[in-house]
Design a protein around this motif. Structure first.
Motif, mmCIF file in Angstrom:
data_model
loop_
_atom_site.group_PDB
_atom_site.id
_atom_site.type_symbol
_atom_site.label_atom_id
_atom_site.label_comp_id
_atom_site.label_asym_id
_atom_site.label_seq_id
_atom_site.Cartn_x
_atom_site.Cartn_y
_atom_site.Cartn_z
ATOM 1 N N MET A 60 -23.177 -51.169 21.213
ATOM 2 C CA MET A 60 -22.025 -50.393 21.703
ATOM 3 C C MET A 60 -21.116 -49.945 20.557
ATOM 4 S SD MET A 60 -22.303 -49.889 24.923
ATOM 5 C CE MET A 60 -24.050 -49.723 24.599
ATOM 6 N N THR A 61 -20.944 -50.780 19.553
ATOM 7 C CA THR A 61 -20.138 -50.386 18.393
ATOM 8 C C THR A 61 -20.814 -49.236 17.659
ATOM 9 O OG1 THR A 61 -19.217 -52.606 18.210
ATOM 10 C CG2 THR A 61 -19.086 -51.212 16.249
ATOM 11 N N LYS A 90 -20.225 -46.073 19.741
ATOM 12 C CA LYS A 90 -18.861 -45.543 19.588
ATOM 13 C C LYS A 90 -18.691 -44.888 18.211
ATOM 14 C CE LYS A 90 -16.177 -46.031 22.512
ATOM 15 N NZ LYS A 90 -15.934 -45.132 23.638
ATOM 16 N N TRP A 91 -19.265 -45.467 17.174
ATOM 17 C CA TRP A 91 -19.211 -44.892 15.824
ATOM 18 C C TRP A 91 -19.940 -43.543 15.812
ATOM 19 C CZ3 TRP A 91 -22.921 -43.893 11.974
ATOM 20 C CH2 TRP A 91 -22.402 -43.669 10.698
ATOM 21 N N ASP A 125 -20.429 -41.581 18.393
ATOM 22 C CA ASP A 125 -19.607 -40.640 19.160
ATOM 23 C C ASP A 125 -18.501 -40.055 18.282
ATOM 24 O OD1 ASP A 125 -21.080 -41.147 21.465
ATOM 25 O OD2 ASP A 125 -19.535 -42.422 22.387
ATOM 26 N N ARG A 126 -17.886 -40.895 17.481
ATOM 27 C CA ARG A 126 -16.761 -40.451 16.656
ATOM 28 C C ARG A 126 -17.208 -39.460 15.579
ATOM 29 N NH1 ARG A 126 -15.167 -44.836 13.678
ATOM 30 N NH2 ARG A 126 -14.681 -45.894 15.611
ATOM 31 N N TYR A 127 -18.343 -39.712 14.958
ATOM 32 C CA TYR A 127 -18.731 -38.912 13.798
ATOM 33 C C TYR A 127 -19.851 -37.903 14.026
ATOM 34 C CZ TYR A 127 -15.718 -41.999 11.194
ATOM 35 O OH TYR A 127 -14.625 -42.685 10.745
ATOM 36 N N THR A 154 -13.769 -49.027 25.357
ATOM 37 C CA THR A 154 -13.064 -48.717 24.115
ATOM 38 C C THR A 154 -13.859 -49.227 22.918
ATOM 39 O OG1 THR A 154 -11.842 -50.796 23.935
ATOM 40 C CG2 THR A 154 -10.860 -49.050 25.311
ATOM 41 N N GLU A 155 -13.402 -48.874 21.728
ATOM 42 C CA GLU A 155 -14.052 -49.358 20.505
ATOM 43 C C GLU A 155 -13.923 -50.868 20.346
ATOM 44 O OE1 GLU A 155 -12.751 -46.962 17.234
ATOM 45 O OE2 GLU A 155 -13.508 -45.143 18.193
ATOM 46 N N ARG A 156 -12.969 -51.465 21.020
ATOM 47 C CA ARG A 156 -12.807 -52.927 20.998
ATOM 48 C C ARG A 156 -13.604 -53.602 22.111
ATOM 49 N NH1 ARG A 156 -7.898 -55.140 18.347
ATOM 50 N NH2 ARG A 156 -7.204 -53.485 16.984
ATOM 51 N N LEU A 157 -14.429 -52.820 22.809
ATOM 52 C CA LEU A 157 -15.292 -53.280 23.894
ATOM 53 C C LEU A 157 -14.482 -53.853 25.054
ATOM 54 C CD1 LEU A 157 -18.225 -54.806 21.826
ATOM 55 C CD2 LEU A 157 -17.838 -52.440 22.494
ATOM 56 N N ASP A 175 -10.459 -49.243 28.981
ATOM 57 C CA ASP A 175 -9.235 -48.513 28.633
ATOM 58 C C ASP A 175 -8.264 -48.404 29.801
ATOM 59 O OD1 ASP A 175 -10.313 -46.464 30.229
ATOM 60 O OD2 ASP A 175 -10.052 -44.919 28.714
#
Length: 149
Positions: free
Chosen positions: A94-95, A98-99, A101-103, A123-126, A129
């Motif tokens: 999942m991290t 998310k990474w 997705d961001r880049y 969220t990025e903190r799992l 939100d």
């Protein structure tokens, strides 16, 4: 599979890469989290060559990340299920999602992971939100995102 190249390094990251550090292995694990269990379904879902998939599934079973479960005797057929060790890769997957997705998701995330309880986004903190709950693999479901094809 390429030969191991990290054996001389006393590093947990290098040792982990020996097991999960190639493209198809992480995608097999991702598919297992998405509910793919059978060989032909992995092949169809991933578009991977059968010999490559056989190698990756065998390696993941040997490492205790997946386990084989026979579902047919004639012909003999197996499902591949995540073990506890495999499930513990969920935060890493999942991290990485998310990474990515961001880049790398110019049109938006292809997949949005949502909390089953309240439909909040991961969220990025799992965490959720919406309600703030910490989330794990059984708490979420994936939905097509704005970048889905």
């Amino acid at each position: 599979m390429l030969p191991r190249t990290y054996e001389t390094q006393n590093c947990s990251i290098a040792r982990a890469l020996e097991v999960v550090g190639d493209r198809w292995t992480l995608l097999v694990i991702r598919s297992a989290f998405e509910g793919v269990r059978r060989f032909d379904d992995f092949t169809e879902h991933l578009g991977v060559a059968r010999n490559v998939l056989t190698d990756r599934l065998n390696r993941l079973c040997d490492e205790g990340i997946l386990r084989k479960h026979r579902y047919s005797e004639r012909p003999e057929r197996h499902e591949y299920r995540l073990t506890r060790k495999g499930v513990e890769l969920w935060p890493t997957i999942m991290t990485l999602l998310k990474w990515g997705d961001r880049y790398y998701a110019a049109d938006g995330p292809p997949v949005v992971v949502r909390h089953r309880g309240c439909d909040g986004a991961l969220t990025e903190r799992l965490t959720c939100d919406s309600c703030g709950a910490p989330l794990g693999p059984t708490d979420v479901e994936a939905h097509p995102g704005p970048g889905a094809r």
